[in-house]
Scaffold this motif. Structure first.
Motif, short mmCIF file in Angstrom:
data_model
loop_
_atom_site.label_atom_id
_atom_site.label_comp_id
_atom_site.label_asym_id
_atom_site.label_seq_id
_atom_site.Cartn_x
_atom_site.Cartn_y
_atom_site.Cartn_z
N TYR A 119 0.65 -1.20 -0.04
CA TYR A 119 -0.09 -0.03 0.00
C TYR A 119 0.98 1.24 0.00
N GLN B 218 -0.22 11.28 3.79
CA GLN B 218 -0.75 11.97 5.03
C GLN B 218 -0.35 13.49 5.00
N TYR C 62 0.15 5.29 1.12
CA TYR C 62 -0.79 6.20 1.73
C TYR C 62 -0.13 7.42 1.69
N LEU D 60 -4.51 9.30 7.31
CA LEU D 60 -3.83 8.74 6.09
C LEU D 60 -4.94 8.70 5.14
N GLN D 61 -4.73 8.83 3.75
CA GLN D 61 -5.31 8.40 2.78
C GLN D 61 -4.66 7.32 1.86
N LEU D 62 -5.45 6.37 1.62
CA LEU D 62 -4.87 5.42 0.77
C LEU D 62 -4.85 5.81 -0.77
N LEU E 197 3.78 6.99 2.90
CA LEU E 197 4.12 5.97 3.96
C LEU E 197 3.55 4.73 2.99
#
Lengths: 115, 115
Positions: A34, A38, A36, A44-46, A90
């Motif tokens: 994944y 921020q 993400y 956090l946004q995927l 991230l």
């Protein structure tokens, strides 16, 4: 034991320049991967996730792309950065083992500032 | 999209006191997780509670889940200065099919524990 490496830790790039962030995982096979993002002071946004080599799913429309050239390597890219691409990125991995038991393991993040 | 709402946004307490953070979500879930983030670092998984569980303990952490109210709380007992960090709830959705471990995060609670 499993570890995740993400680099670089910080990056300052001019608007319009390309981007490549890399993430590698050790100690596990066929992880879900994944990316993400921020924003400052936010959750956090995927952005992207991948369940296998060459398989990428995008969660939000954006200026970025992702690739998974190897089982444990995940790359976040852009051809031309925008100011709005600034943020804390991230990488994370997980392995689905049991229903309802998927925890994620995060890298230390890359602080990207587009100037 | 950010489906989690956490409150308070910031919490300041003295060492030895308990800290309670709340999280609400909007859709049905497989599980709800709590993560901790030290400033400028990656996230560390604290605890996972499945949708069919109501309470879970891990050391000084206690998590409750009320699926009828779509809410959860994280209690940290006997807090320490080292607990100072941001705390995020994250849900793994259950919208039919496999979620692939994708997480939707809340906006987080900034906890400051004064020595």
């Amino acid at each position: 034991s499993q570890t995740i490496h993400q680099w670089p830790a910080t990056l300052v790039q001019p608007v319009g320049s390309p981007l490549s962030l890399e993430c590698t995982v050790e100690g596990t096979s066929n992880p879900n991967l994944y990316w993400y993002r921020q924003a400052a002071g936010r959750g956090l946004q995927l952005l992207f996730y991948s369940v296998g080599i060459g398989q990428i799913s995008s969660e939000v429309p954006q200026n970025l792309s992702a690739s998974r050239p190897q089982d444990r390597q995940f790359i976040l890219s852009s051809k031309k950065l925008l100011l709005s691409d600034s943020g804390f990125y991230l990488c994370a991995w997980s392995v689905w083992e049991h229903f309802g038991d998927t925890e994620a393991f995060f890298g230390q993040g890359t602080r990207l500032t587009v100037v | 999209s950010q489906q989690g709402e956490e409150d308070p946004q910031a919490l300041s307490i003295q060492e030895g006191e308990n800290a309670t953070m709340n999280c609400s979500y909007k859709t049905s879930i497989n599980n709800l997780q709590w993560y901790r983030q030290n400033s400028g670092r990656g996230l560390v998984h604290l605890i996972l509670i499945r949708s069919n569980e109501r309470e879970k303990h891990s050391g000084r952490l206690r998590v409750t889940l009320d699926t009828s109210k779509k809410s959860s709380s994280l209690l940290i007992t006997a807090s320490r200065a080292a607990d100072t960090a941001s705390y995020f709830c994250a849900t793994e959705g259950n919208a039919g099919g496999t979620s692939y471990g994708k997480l939707t995060f809340g906006q987080g609670t900034i906890l400051t524990v004064h020595p």
